[in-house]
Motif scaffolding. Structure first.
Motif, PDB file in Angstrom:
ATOM      1  N   VAL A 156     -24.434 -27.525   3.267  1.00 13.38           N
ATOM      2  CA  VAL A 156     -23.769 -28.984   3.649  1.00 13.38           C
ATOM      3  C   VAL A 156     -24.574 -29.912   4.180  1.00 13.38           C
ATOM      4  O   VAL A 156     -24.501 -31.113   3.733  1.00 13.38           O
ATOM      5  N   LEU A 157     -25.663 -29.374   4.936  1.00 12.10           N
ATOM      6  CA  LEU A 157     -26.645 -30.433   5.605  1.00 12.10           C
ATOM      7  C   LEU A 157     -27.945 -30.245   5.056  1.00 12.10           C
ATOM      8  O   LEU A 157     -28.714 -31.068   5.214  1.00 12.10           O
ATOM      9  N   GLY A 158     -28.493 -29.192   4.140  1.00 10.34           N
ATOM     10  CA  GLY A 158     -29.639 -29.074   3.618  1.00 10.34           C
ATOM     11  C   GLY A 158     -30.446 -28.304   4.919  1.00 10.34           C
ATOM     12  O   GLY A 158     -30.046 -27.977   5.774  1.00 10.34           O
ATOM     13  N   GLY A 159     -31.660 -28.026   4.447  1.00 15.21           N
ATOM     14  CA  GLY A 159     -32.508 -27.230   5.329  1.00 15.21           C
ATOM     15  C   GLY A 159     -32.683 -25.698   4.822  1.00 15.21           C
ATOM     16  O   GLY A 159     -32.195 -25.462   3.925  1.00 15.21           O
ATOM     17  N   THR A 160     -33.365 -25.104   5.743  1.00 13.12           N
ATOM     18  CA  THR A 160     -33.553 -23.619   5.480  1.00 13.12           C
ATOM     19  C   THR A 160     -33.311 -22.522   6.611  1.00 13.12           C
ATOM     20  O   THR A 160     -33.050 -23.312   7.610  1.00 13.12           O
ATOM     21  N   VAL A 161     -32.616 -21.718   6.129  1.00  7.98           N
ATOM     22  CA  VAL A 161     -32.181 -20.743   7.144  1.00  7.98           C
ATOM     23  C   VAL A 161     -33.401 -19.605   7.539  1.00  7.98           C
ATOM     24  O   VAL A 161     -34.033 -18.971   6.622  1.00  7.98           O
ATOM     25  N   GLU A 162     -33.378 -19.390   8.672  1.00 12.07           N
ATOM     26  CA  GLU A 162     -34.386 -18.236   9.245  1.00 12.07           C
ATOM     27  C   GLU A 162     -33.484 -17.357  10.033  1.00 12.07           C
ATOM     28  O   GLU A 162     -32.484 -17.777  10.579  1.00 12.07           O
ATOM     29  N   GLY A 163     -33.869 -16.060  10.079  1.00  9.45           N
ATOM     30  CA  GLY A 163     -33.446 -14.959  11.000  1.00  9.45           C
ATOM     31  C   GLY A 163     -32.300 -14.349  10.166  1.00  9.45           C
ATOM     32  O   GLY A 163     -31.982 -14.659   9.319  1.00  9.45           O
ATOM     33  N   ASP A 164     -32.023 -13.189  10.803  1.00  9.16           N
ATOM     34  CA  ASP A 164     -30.864 -12.337  10.175  1.00  9.16           C
ATOM     35  C   ASP A 164     -30.258 -11.485  11.354  1.00  9.16           C
ATOM     36  O   ASP A 164     -30.910 -11.391  12.689  1.00  9.16           O
ATOM     37  N   GLY A 165     -29.445 -10.806  11.203  1.00  7.88           N
ATOM     38  CA  GLY A 165     -28.647  -9.850  12.209  1.00  7.88           C
ATOM     39  C   GLY A 165     -27.859 -10.545  13.025  1.00  7.88           C
ATOM     40  O   GLY A 165     -27.028 -11.510  12.783  1.00  7.88           O
ATOM     41  N   GLU A 166     -28.438 -10.560  14.230  1.00  4.14           N
ATOM     42  CA  GLU A 166     -27.587 -10.987  15.385  1.00  4.14           C
ATOM     43  C   GLU A 166     -27.956 -12.546  15.503  1.00  4.14           C
ATOM     44  O   GLU A 166     -27.075 -13.285  16.259  1.00  4.14           O
ATOM     45  N   TRP A 167     -28.786 -13.232  14.992  1.00  2.00           N
ATOM     46  CA  TRP A 167     -29.284 -14.636  15.145  1.00  2.00           C
ATOM     47  C   TRP A 167     -29.782 -15.344  14.061  1.00  2.00           C
ATOM     48  O   TRP A 167     -30.556 -14.586  13.012  1.00  2.00           O
ATOM     49  N   ALA A 168     -29.164 -16.381  13.452  1.00  2.00           N
ATOM     50  CA  ALA A 168     -29.859 -17.145  12.478  1.00  2.00           C
ATOM     51  C   ALA A 168     -29.917 -18.583  12.810  1.00  2.00           C
ATOM     52  O   ALA A 168     -29.160 -19.017  13.679  1.00  2.00           O
ATOM     53  N   GLU A 169     -30.678 -19.360  12.064  1.00  2.00           N
ATOM     54  CA  GLU A 169     -31.083 -20.484  12.598  1.00  2.00           C
ATOM     55  C   GLU A 169     -31.219 -21.334  11.602  1.00  2.00           C
ATOM     56  O   GLU A 169     -31.909 -21.068  10.505  1.00  2.00           O
ATOM     57  N   LEU A 170     -30.456 -22.469  11.397  1.00  2.00           N
ATOM     58  CA  LEU A 170     -30.576 -23.459  10.136  1.00  2.00           C
ATOM     59  C   LEU A 170     -31.822 -24.699  10.840  1.00  2.00           C
ATOM     60  O   LEU A 170     -31.319 -25.083  11.813  1.00  2.00           O
ATOM     61  N   LYS A 171     -32.825 -24.687   9.941  1.00  2.00           N
ATOM     62  CA  LYS A 171     -34.018 -25.436  10.323  1.00  2.00           C
ATOM     63  C   LYS A 171     -33.743 -26.989   9.334  1.00  2.00           C
ATOM     64  O   LYS A 171     -33.950 -26.685   8.123  1.00  2.00           O
TER      65      LYS A 171
END
Length: 119
Positions: free
Chosen positions: A26-41
């Motif tokens: 939806v917003l663009g960017g990259t996803v980091e992390g896996d498991g209990e936590w992920a972050e869209l940069k």
């Protein structure tokens, strides 16, 4: 003088990686992390984070006896095009019947409400 600065908005959800992937589309960017936590940069330096919450219960909207807790306002150039896109990605309509308004309400795949808002 500010005492702090905002780091990230964090959404509880059952599957952080999957919800981060939805918002990345939806917003663009990259996803980091896996498991209990992920972050869209996002490309503009902002971030949106997702935290695993076993037993997550989606907010109800609208429901006068239950709080929606929060929602995201996402600014778009074309409501119809954006609507088609978010629905194809797995969002569902909560309140988009009034086509004369400059905003429409949806739920992401984990049930969090968000609005598409025309510029």
């Amino acid at each position: 003088m500010a005492l702090a600065k905002l780091g990230a908005v964090v959404l509880d959800c059952p599957d952080p990686r999957a919800l981060a992937a939805f918002y990345a589309e939806v917003l663009g960017g990259t996803v980091e992390g896996d498991g209990e936590w992920a972050e869209l940069k996002a490309g503009d330096g902002r971030s949106l984070a997702f935290q695993a919450a076993p037993g997550h219960v989606s907010p109800k909207w609208p429901a006068p006896d239950n709080s929606q807790q929060f929602h995201l306002d996402l600014v778009v150039d074309d409501l119809d095009t954006a609507e088609q896109g978010v629905l194809a990605l797995g969002a569902r309509t909560l309140d988009a019947e009034d086509r004369s308004r400059t905003w429409r309400v949806y739920a992401d795949p984990a049930g969090h409400p968000f609005c598409l808002c025309a510029c």
